[in-house]
Motif scaffolding. Structure first.
Motif, PDB file in Angstrom:
ATOM      1  N   VAL A 131       1.079  -1.178   0.099  1.00  0.00           N
ATOM      2  CA  VAL A 131      -0.135  -0.073   0.131  1.00  0.00           C
ATOM      3  C   VAL A 131       0.940   1.146   0.033  1.00  0.00           C
ATOM      4  CG1 VAL A 131      -0.148  -0.043   2.468  1.00  0.00           C
ATOM      5  CG2 VAL A 131      -1.996   1.086   1.085  1.00  0.00           C
ATOM      6  N   SER A 132       0.634   2.210  -0.918  1.00  0.00           N
ATOM      7  CA  SER A 132       1.717   3.151  -1.227  1.00  0.00           C
ATOM      8  C   SER A 132       1.350   4.543  -0.615  1.00  0.00           C
ATOM      9  CB  SER A 132       1.621   3.321  -2.628  1.00  0.00           C
ATOM     10  OG  SER A 132       2.125   1.891  -3.225  1.00  0.00           O
ATOM     11  N   LEU A 133       2.412   5.229   0.034  1.00  0.00           N
ATOM     12  CA  LEU A 133       2.199   6.713  -0.002  1.00  0.00           C
ATOM     13  C   LEU A 133       3.141   7.476  -0.742  1.00  0.00           C
ATOM     14  CD1 LEU A 133       1.720   9.179   1.887  1.00  0.00           C
ATOM     15  CD2 LEU A 133       3.491   8.399   3.358  1.00  0.00           C
ATOM     16  N   TYR A 134       2.498   8.506  -1.472  1.00  0.00           N
ATOM     17  CA  TYR A 134       3.103   9.401  -2.430  1.00  0.00           C
ATOM     18  C   TYR A 134       3.344  10.717  -1.724  1.00  0.00           C
ATOM     19  CZ  TYR A 134       2.701   5.747  -6.119  1.00  0.00           C
ATOM     20  OH  TYR A 134       2.606   4.659  -7.056  1.00  0.00           O
ATOM     21  N   ASN A 135       4.551  10.888  -1.365  1.00  0.00           N
ATOM     22  CA  ASN A 135       4.771  12.250  -0.830  1.00  0.00           C
ATOM     23  C   ASN A 135       5.175  13.030  -2.352  1.00  0.00           C
ATOM     24  OD1 ASN A 135       5.068  11.921   1.989  1.00  0.00           O
ATOM     25  ND2 ASN A 135       6.203  10.215   1.234  1.00  0.00           N
ATOM     26  N   VAL A 136       4.613  14.324  -2.378  1.00  0.00           N
ATOM     27  CA  VAL A 136       4.638  14.927  -3.737  1.00  0.00           C
ATOM     28  C   VAL A 136       4.570  16.430  -3.649  1.00  0.00           C
ATOM     29  CG1 VAL A 136       2.389  14.696  -4.067  1.00  0.00           C
ATOM     30  CG2 VAL A 136       3.960  15.178  -6.202  1.00  0.00           C
ATOM     31  N   THR A 137       5.595  17.178  -4.154  1.00  0.00           N
ATOM     32  CA  THR A 137       5.230  18.638  -4.056  1.00  0.00           C
ATOM     33  C   THR A 137       3.953  19.159  -4.968  1.00  0.00           C
ATOM     34  OG1 THR A 137       6.571  19.047  -6.118  1.00  0.00           O
ATOM     35  CG2 THR A 137       7.809  18.874  -3.979  1.00  0.00           C
ATOM     36  N   ALA A 138       3.344  20.224  -4.520  1.00  0.00           N
ATOM     37  CA  ALA A 138       2.142  20.628  -5.158  1.00  0.00           C
ATOM     38  C   ALA A 138       2.375  20.969  -6.631  1.00  0.00           C
ATOM     39  CB  ALA A 138       1.752  21.970  -4.459  1.00  0.00           C
ATOM     40  N   GLU A 139       3.647  21.575  -6.873  1.00  0.00           N
ATOM     41  CA  GLU A 139       3.852  22.019  -8.234  1.00  0.00           C
ATOM     42  C   GLU A 139       4.023  20.567  -9.051  1.00  0.00           C
ATOM     43  OE1 GLU A 139       7.259  24.268 -10.925  1.00  0.00           O
ATOM     44  OE2 GLU A 139       7.573  24.223  -8.864  1.00  0.00           O
ATOM     45  N   PHE A 140       4.766  19.564  -8.744  1.00  0.00           N
ATOM     46  CA  PHE A 140       4.622  18.364  -9.515  1.00  0.00           C
ATOM     47  C   PHE A 140       3.526  17.784  -9.617  1.00  0.00           C
ATOM     48  CE2 PHE A 140       5.710  13.858  -9.897  1.00  0.00           C
ATOM     49  CZ  PHE A 140       6.418  13.851 -11.075  1.00  0.00           C
ATOM     50  N   TYR A 141       2.591  17.971  -8.483  1.00  0.00           N
ATOM     51  CA  TYR A 141       1.096  17.317  -8.596  1.00  0.00           C
ATOM     52  C   TYR A 141       0.262  17.980  -9.583  1.00  0.00           C
ATOM     53  CZ  TYR A 141      -3.305  15.060  -7.412  1.00  0.00           C
ATOM     54  OH  TYR A 141      -4.509  14.772  -7.221  1.00  0.00           O
ATOM     55  N   VAL A 164       8.127   8.122  -3.063  1.00  0.00           N
ATOM     56  CA  VAL A 164       7.048   7.081  -2.638  1.00  0.00           C
ATOM     57  C   VAL A 164       7.495   6.047  -1.850  1.00  0.00           C
ATOM     58  CG1 VAL A 164       5.631   5.546  -3.924  1.00  0.00           C
ATOM     59  CG2 VAL A 164       6.415   7.361  -5.184  1.00  0.00           C
ATOM     60  N   GLU A 165       6.844   5.807  -0.761  1.00  0.00           N
ATOM     61  CA  GLU A 165       7.099   4.806   0.254  1.00  0.00           C
ATOM     62  C   GLU A 165       6.048   3.341  -0.085  1.00  0.00           C
ATOM     63  OE1 GLU A 165       6.488   6.697   4.029  1.00  0.00           O
ATOM     64  OE2 GLU A 165       7.731   8.551   3.438  1.00  0.00           O
ATOM     65  N   GLU A 218       7.105   0.341   6.062  1.00  0.00           N
ATOM     66  CA  GLU A 218       7.919   0.748   4.920  1.00  0.00           C
ATOM     67  C   GLU A 218       9.218  -0.269   4.348  1.00  0.00           C
ATOM     68  OE1 GLU A 218      10.258   4.340   2.564  1.00  0.00           O
ATOM     69  OE2 GLU A 218       9.552   4.783   4.601  1.00  0.00           O
ATOM     70  N   ILE A 219       8.939  -0.490   3.184  1.00  0.00           N
ATOM     71  CA  ILE A 219      10.051  -1.719   2.752  1.00  0.00           C
ATOM     72  C   ILE A 219      10.718  -1.035   1.592  1.00  0.00           C
ATOM     73  CG2 ILE A 219      10.460  -3.772   1.873  1.00  0.00           C
ATOM     74  CD1 ILE A 219       9.401  -3.961   4.825  1.00  0.00           C
ATOM     75  N   ALA A 220      10.116  -0.774   0.526  1.00  0.00           N
ATOM     76  CA  ALA A 220      10.827  -0.352  -0.628  1.00  0.00           C
ATOM     77  C   ALA A 220      10.437   1.129  -0.881  1.00  0.00           C
ATOM     78  CB  ALA A 220      10.534  -1.040  -1.927  1.00  0.00           C
ATOM     79  N   THR A 221      11.234   1.837  -1.815  1.00  0.00           N
ATOM     80  CA  THR A 221      11.037   3.312  -2.033  1.00  0.00           C
ATOM     81  C   THR A 221      11.558   3.671  -3.199  1.00  0.00           C
ATOM     82  OG1 THR A 221      11.441   5.459  -1.132  1.00  0.00           O
ATOM     83  CG2 THR A 221      13.342   3.978  -0.974  1.00  0.00           C
ATOM     84  N   PHE A 222      11.204   4.549  -3.778  1.00  0.00           N
ATOM     85  CA  PHE A 222      11.982   5.560  -4.922  1.00  0.00           C
ATOM     86  C   PHE A 222      11.684   6.876  -5.064  1.00  0.00           C
ATOM     87  CE2 PHE A 222       8.162   4.633  -7.975  1.00  0.00           C
ATOM     88  CZ  PHE A 222       7.867   5.998  -8.167  1.00  0.00           C
ATOM     89  N   GLN A 223      12.385   7.642  -5.187  1.00  0.00           N
ATOM     90  CA  GLN A 223      12.410   9.293  -5.369  1.00  0.00           C
ATOM     91  C   GLN A 223      12.897   9.823  -6.594  1.00  0.00           C
ATOM     92  OE1 GLN A 223      14.878  10.394  -2.282  1.00  0.00           O
ATOM     93  NE2 GLN A 223      13.966   9.313  -0.526  1.00  0.00           N
ATOM     94  N   ILE A 224      12.173  10.830  -7.210  1.00  0.00           N
ATOM     95  CA  ILE A 224      12.743  11.733  -8.400  1.00  0.00           C
ATOM     96  C   ILE A 224      13.393  13.008  -7.678  1.00  0.00           C
ATOM     97  CG2 ILE A 224      12.082  12.845 -10.312  1.00  0.00           C
ATOM     98  CD1 ILE A 224       9.962  10.721 -10.727  1.00  0.00           C
ATOM     99  N   ASP A 225      14.739  13.056  -8.011  1.00  0.00           N
ATOM    100  CA  ASP A 225      15.676  14.013  -7.426  1.00  0.00           C
ATOM    101  C   ASP A 225      16.078  14.992  -8.403  1.00  0.00           C
ATOM    102  OD1 ASP A 225      17.666  15.502  -6.442  1.00  0.00           O
ATOM    103  OD2 ASP A 225      19.079  13.720  -5.611  1.00  0.00           O
ATOM    104  N   VAL A 226      15.708  16.175  -8.337  1.00  0.00           N
ATOM    105  CA  VAL A 226      15.860  17.255  -9.120  1.00  0.00           C
ATOM    106  C   VAL A 226      16.881  18.275  -8.687  1.00  0.00           C
ATOM    107  CG1 VAL A 226      13.504  17.168 -10.255  1.00  0.00           C
ATOM    108  CG2 VAL A 226      14.076  18.739  -8.306  1.00  0.00           C
TER     109      VAL A 226
END
Length: 615
Positions: free
Chosen positions: A375-385, A419-420, A432-440
């Protein structure tokens, strides 16, 4: 903090030579009619904005009373024997400078930190021209940030996004239809207390030699022979899974200690705050909390063309996070752990998104192999969303269920998406087990560049990911899955490929030991880990011990088996069967196909081993 305030007719300073590796730029300066604040930052001082705001107000009040035109912050290490670490001192002085500037009532200057300096001062000489102050940080007196700033800060917004693209307030969503999502929402959104109790997996892992190390710091583990096999198999598998993404992968190895005097390290490290392990060496350093520093420091020295992108860099990094003592959990939340940390370097955000589709599929493929789901938690900036909502909807479609969004009003970190991926454990708690992030942000910070098709310098977008999670957390997921099996009335077991011993051979008496050794050789030749229980114990005791060790296959060899050339095989969680040597080998090889192999990390004969397991 100790402060000496001197009202000066004039004050001049000039840096002479570096005193510390952690230092500012060597800027000279002067001021007339200045309140000079000679400041010593002490152990126990914190970069807490409310604390520093209170100190700043005190300094401003004195400046008003003496009618000074300028305030000078002067780092001065001679007012106390109990100095804070240089990294902390510099951070606090810089924050104090920023807060004083925010009053907009005085010109504020700051002498550089980390230098031997000469200075000239002429004290005006009146009752308030020389004052001293002493301050202590007391958490109960400070809220963590000034109230005005707290009121201005926009809160994070939580939403549930359906695969159809509809947004819902978590409080209004029918969460009972999605119990795993409900557990995550209760924890992340409503901050409800998680179910308590001792998880069953703690009992399991001790059988395999996963233990706390009592002679080390809190949160540090030791790994016995069985545990070491399992750790290294997961490390091998993490590399194998990374390569299956279909992009070039470079496996590297590096150091775990980095200098805080390096600006990219310092800036990036601030995001972890008090979770940093700061160590004293020739220069103040930190222990890394993932492989980012080493990989970024290495790849910035590479000559990269757009034709090389995307590519990945992987290291199984010993990682350090200063978790609170009461928060450490065996095999799950540790101060030292091993992270198969993969960074994927891409040309731009468009290519990064294309790669994350593959990554997302792989993350779910791997957890579903062990019979679990995320089950996923998406932490995201408002601009990206706002710009990439369709992308997030597509990921929700691929998951086949709603996802939880946490929308940050501004970019606080280096990423635009983090993403968690959580499993819900045996006790009903998100983990939380896996993750990925988009780093700018980090490519520019670390000066990582590539040359594009127009021969121009560009900065890549970097994906951070741990497809399996940390090595320990992946193993936690396997043991927690076993706990769920037992809860359902099944015999708990591990996948055969990760079991330290895959076959236990038990000769009924010494006469069958030679046959047992031949079988062990045959199994070993087929990349199957086998040992022999040749101890002087009863047959029933030896079978019972093998079952307590969760060994998938137990082979008993007696006179009948030697004569008939067949084996009596007990299969964990199953039945007892008669098999030929080749049938046993074929069965096990079918179960471990596609997974890494490692040899046995202990003597083959149990009679040669000391007792070290907690059965």
């Amino acid at each position: 903090m100790r402060v000496l305030l001197i009202h000066a007719q004039y004050f001049r300073w000039e840096p002479k030579e570096p005193a510390l590796d952690i230092r500012d730029d060597p800027v000279s300066g002067n001021a007339d009619n200045a309140l000079v604040a000679f400041i010593t930052v002490e152990e126990g001082d914190k970069p807490d904005e409310a604390y520093l705001a209170a100190i700043s107000r005190d300094i401003v009040e004195v400046a008003k009373k003496v009618d000074a035109q300028t305030i000078v912050i002067y780092p001065y290490a001679h007012l106390s024997p109990n100095l804070a670490k240089p990294y902390t001192s510099r951070e606090i002085l810089n924050k104090l400078f920023d807060i004083l500037n925010g009053f907009n009532q005085f010109k504020v200057l700051k002498a550089p930190f980390g230098y031997y300096k000469s200075f000239e001062i002429k004290c005006i000489g009146h009752p308030l021209s020389e004052l001293s102050r002493s301050y202590s940080y007391k958490p109960e007196l400070f809220s963590g940030r000034p109230q005005a700033q707290a009121e201005r800060a926009a809160p994070d917004i939580y939403l549930i996004l359906s695969p159809e693209g509809e947004e819902y307030n978590p409080a209004d969503y029918p969460l009972d239809k999605y119990p795993d999502l409900k557990a995550l929402v209760d924890k992340e959104v409503f901050k409800r207390e998680l179910p308590g109790g001792e998880p069953k997996y703690i009992e399991y892992v001790k059988r395999f030699g996963f233990e706390w190390e009592p002679m080390s710091d809190v949160g540090h583990m030791r790994y016995g022979p069985d545990a070491t096999i399992m750790m290294e198999l997961v490390e091998d598998y993490a590399y194998q899974v990374a390569k299956s993404l279909g992009i070039p992968i470079f496996k590297i190895r590096g150091t775990n200690m980095f200098k805080l005097s390096e600006r990219p390290i310092e800036t990036h490290a601030k995001l972890f705050g008090e979770r940093l392990y700061i160590v004293e060496a020739d220069t103040e350093s930190i222990l890394r909390y993932a492989a980012c520093f080493q990989q970024f420091a290495m790849v910035r020295d590479w000559v990269v063309s757009y034709r090389n992108l995307p590519f990945g860099m992987l290291e199984v990094a010993d990682s350090y996070r200063y978790e609170q003592p009461g928060e450490t959990v065996l095999l799950f939340r540790l101060r030292r752990f091993y992270m198969p940390d993969l960074h994927i370097f891409t040309k731009d955000l468009k290519q990064a998104i294309e790669v994350t589709y593959k990554l997302h599929n792989k993350i779910f493929e791997e957890i579903r192999k062990i019979g679990r789901d995320y089950v996923s938690l998406y932490n995201v900036t408002a601009e990206f969303y706002r710009g990439y909502k369709d992308y997030l909807i597509e990921l929700a479609k691929r998951e086949g269920k709603p996802i939880l969004l946490r929308i940050l009003p501004e970019q606080k970190y280096y990423w635009v998406l983090n993403v968690e991926f959580h499993i819900i454990d045996e006790l009903g708690r998100p983990r939380e087990i896996a993750t990925f992030q988009i780093d700018v942000g980090n490519a520019m910070r670390f000066n990582i560049k590539y040359i594009d098709d127009e021969n121009k310098i560009r900065y890549p977008v970097i994906i951070h990911t741990a497809i399996l999670g940390s090595v320990e957390r992946y193993l936690f997921a396997l043991f927690d899955t076993a706990a769920l099996m037992e809860k359902r009335g099944q015999v708990p077991r591990l996948p055969t490929w990760i079991s330290p011993v895959q076959v236990r051979i038990i000769p009924i008496n010494r006469e069958q030991l030679e046959e047992a050794l031949k079988l062990a050789d045959e199994l070993e030749g087929a990349d199957i880990r086998a040992d022999i229980d040749d101890r002087n114990e009863t047959l029933s005791r030896r079978i019972r011990d093998a079952e307590r060790e969760w060994i998938p296959y137990i082979v008993v060899i007696g006179h009948k088996e030697v004569e008939s050339k067949t084996l009596t095989v007990r299969i964990r969680g199953g039945t007892q069967r008669q098999m030929t040597h080749q049938e046993l080998i074929s069965l096990i090889k079918s179960e471990i196909k596609g997974y890494p192999k490692r040899p046995l990390y202990m003597p083959r004969l149990l009679s040669e081993r000391p007792t070290y397991k907690q059965l």
